[in-house]
Write a protein that holds these residues in place. Structure first.
Motif, mmCIF file in Angstrom:
data_model
loop_
_atom_site.group_PDB
_atom_site.id
_atom_site.type_symbol
_atom_site.label_atom_id
_atom_site.label_comp_id
_atom_site.label_asym_id
_atom_site.label_seq_id
_atom_site.Cartn_x
_atom_site.Cartn_y
_atom_site.Cartn_z
ATOM 1 N N GLU A 171 8.722 26.601 -67.248
ATOM 2 C CA GLU A 171 9.711 27.574 -66.782
ATOM 3 C C GLU A 171 9.148 28.455 -65.683
ATOM 4 O O GLU A 171 9.847 28.780 -64.716
ATOM 5 N N VAL A 172 7.891 28.854 -65.803
ATOM 6 C CA VAL A 172 7.302 29.714 -64.782
ATOM 7 C C VAL A 172 7.190 28.985 -63.447
ATOM 8 O O VAL A 172 7.527 29.540 -62.398
ATOM 9 N N ILE A 173 6.741 27.733 -63.455
ATOM 10 C CA ILE A 173 6.597 27.027 -62.185
ATOM 11 C C ILE A 173 7.968 26.727 -61.573
ATOM 12 O O ILE A 173 8.122 26.737 -60.348
ATOM 13 N N ARG A 174 8.965 26.492 -62.403
ATOM 14 C CA ARG A 174 10.313 26.288 -61.864
ATOM 15 C C ARG A 174 10.816 27.551 -61.163
ATOM 16 O O ARG A 174 11.353 27.492 -60.054
ATOM 17 N N LEU A 175 10.662 28.679 -61.846
ATOM 18 C CA LEU A 175 11.154 29.929 -61.271
ATOM 19 C C LEU A 175 10.389 30.292 -60.003
ATOM 20 O O LEU A 175 10.981 30.714 -59.007
ATOM 21 N N ARG A 176 9.070 30.134 -60.026
ATOM 22 C CA ARG A 176 8.261 30.527 -58.880
ATOM 23 C C ARG A 176 8.366 29.542 -57.716
ATOM 24 O O ARG A 176 8.623 29.938 -56.567
ATOM 25 N N ASP A 177 8.131 28.261 -57.977
ATOM 26 C CA ASP A 177 7.957 27.302 -56.892
ATOM 27 C C ASP A 177 9.214 26.522 -56.538
ATOM 28 O O ASP A 177 9.340 26.038 -55.416
ATOM 29 N N VAL A 178 10.129 26.361 -57.475
ATOM 30 C CA VAL A 178 11.358 25.626 -57.187
ATOM 31 C C VAL A 178 12.467 26.579 -56.762
ATOM 32 O O VAL A 178 13.160 26.349 -55.773
ATOM 33 N N GLU A 179 12.607 27.700 -57.507
ATOM 34 C CA GLU A 179 13.705 28.623 -57.226
ATOM 35 C C GLU A 179 13.283 29.818 -56.385
ATOM 36 O O GLU A 179 14.132 30.604 -55.969
ATOM 37 N N GLN A 210 8.732 16.194 -59.872
ATOM 38 C CA GLN A 210 9.732 16.616 -60.847
ATOM 39 C C GLN A 210 9.393 16.132 -62.252
ATOM 40 O O GLN A 210 9.535 16.870 -63.235
ATOM 41 N N MET A 211 8.910 14.895 -62.361
ATOM 42 C CA MET A 211 8.532 14.376 -63.683
ATOM 43 C C MET A 211 7.316 15.114 -64.234
ATOM 44 O O MET A 211 7.226 15.366 -65.432
ATOM 45 N N ALA A 212 6.379 15.461 -63.332
ATOM 46 C CA ALA A 212 5.197 16.210 -63.775
ATOM 47 C C ALA A 212 5.599 17.578 -64.316
ATOM 48 O O ALA A 212 5.036 18.057 -65.308
ATOM 49 N N ILE A 213 6.575 18.216 -63.677
ATOM 50 C CA ILE A 213 7.059 19.512 -64.158
ATOM 51 C C ILE A 213 7.716 19.363 -65.523
ATOM 52 O O ILE A 213 7.502 20.171 -66.430
ATOM 53 N N GLU A 214 8.507 18.309 -65.695
ATOM 54 C CA GLU A 214 9.181 18.086 -66.971
ATOM 55 C C GLU A 214 8.187 17.890 -68.109
ATOM 56 O O GLU A 214 8.472 18.224 -69.261
ATOM 57 N N ASP A 215 7.018 17.344 -67.807
ATOM 58 C CA ASP A 215 6.015 17.057 -68.843
ATOM 59 C C ASP A 215 5.185 18.288 -69.228
ATOM 60 O O ASP A 215 4.386 18.222 -70.164
#
Length: 242
Positions: free
Chosen positions: A188-196, A176-181
């Motif tokens: 936004e793309v990795i959140r939409l694809r891999d998290v959501e 999660q911290m790596a995504i925030e950085d």
């Protein structure tokens, strides 16, 4: 480096000109049966349907709006305007795109308009490539040099990690911290694809970027997150000493 798939669970009748998309773009998925049922409830004035829609997409809408405007408060206003536009235009939703795609097109159109008005507007496609043209997906030091027996081969190849270790609370925190950085567009793309769990088509439609663009962003984001995770789980390999 192989891609990282993150182990996370994943009413008026007026239609505002230019802000209420009706025609689906080439390749967009049409509305599902679940969409049709939710739209019917919204048209009937079912408040629980609206609450359900907010629960599904509210947080994501706020993040996407912040990509285009100057601050969180303005992004919140854009989201509120979008909800009003959805309620005002739900009678005109034709189902030629998914409800999600329709909703996020309204949001991005309104966020762009607000950003242009405030002099903050920068197209997402510009954010997507800003400063990244020559950015390597993997640190070049991870490969053998031209004087080695196998130039370009892995000096310290990545190793598989036990699934139970990846799913530990501390490890998920590192992810999660790596995504925030990450840079905004990659994040936004990795959140939409891999998290959501959005599909490539949904991401490209919602952010108004090409499928190829979203794939490049996702690859770069996954590579960076995997590198941070490798430093945590396998520091010897990450440092090239294995």
């Amino acid at each position: 480096m192989t891609s990282l798939a993150l182990p996370l669970p994943p009413l008026a009748n007026r239609e505002d000109a230019g802000l209420m998309p009706r025609v689906r773009s080439k390749g967009s998925s049409p509305a599902t049966d679940a969409d049709a049922a939710l739209v019917a409830r919204l048209r009937d004035g079912d408040e629980s349907a609206f609450a359900e829609l907010i629960d599904l997409y509210g947080a994501t809408m706020l993040r996407v709006a912040q990509m285009y405007v100057r601050d969180r408060a303005t992004a919140e206003e854009v989201v509120q305007e979008t909800w009003l536009a959805v309620l005002n235009g739900i009678e005109r939703f034709e189902g030629r795109s998914s409800l999600k795609t329709w909703l996020f097109r309204i949001l991005t159109n309104r966020a762009k308009t607000r950003g242009e008005r405030e002099g903050r507007m920068l197209p997402f496609s510009a954010l997507a490539g800003a400063g990244e043209e020559d950015e390597p997906a993997v640190d070049p030091d991870r490969f053998l040099g031209p004087d080695s027996a196998e130039p370009g081969a892995w000096a310290a190849p990545p190793r598989a990690w036990p699934q139970d270790k990846i799913l530990q609370k501390e490890t998920l925190g590192v992810i999660q911290m790596a995504i925030e950085d990450l840079p905004d567009a990659q994040r936004e793309v990795i959140r939409l694809r891999d998290v959501e769990g959005w599909t490539p088509m949904e991401v490209a439609d919602a952010l108004e970027i090409t499928d190829g663009n979203q794939r490049v962003l996702l690859h770069r984001a996954r590579s960076k997150v995997r590198a941070k995770l490798e430093m945590y789980l396998d520091p010897d390999v990450a440092g090239g000493t294995a």
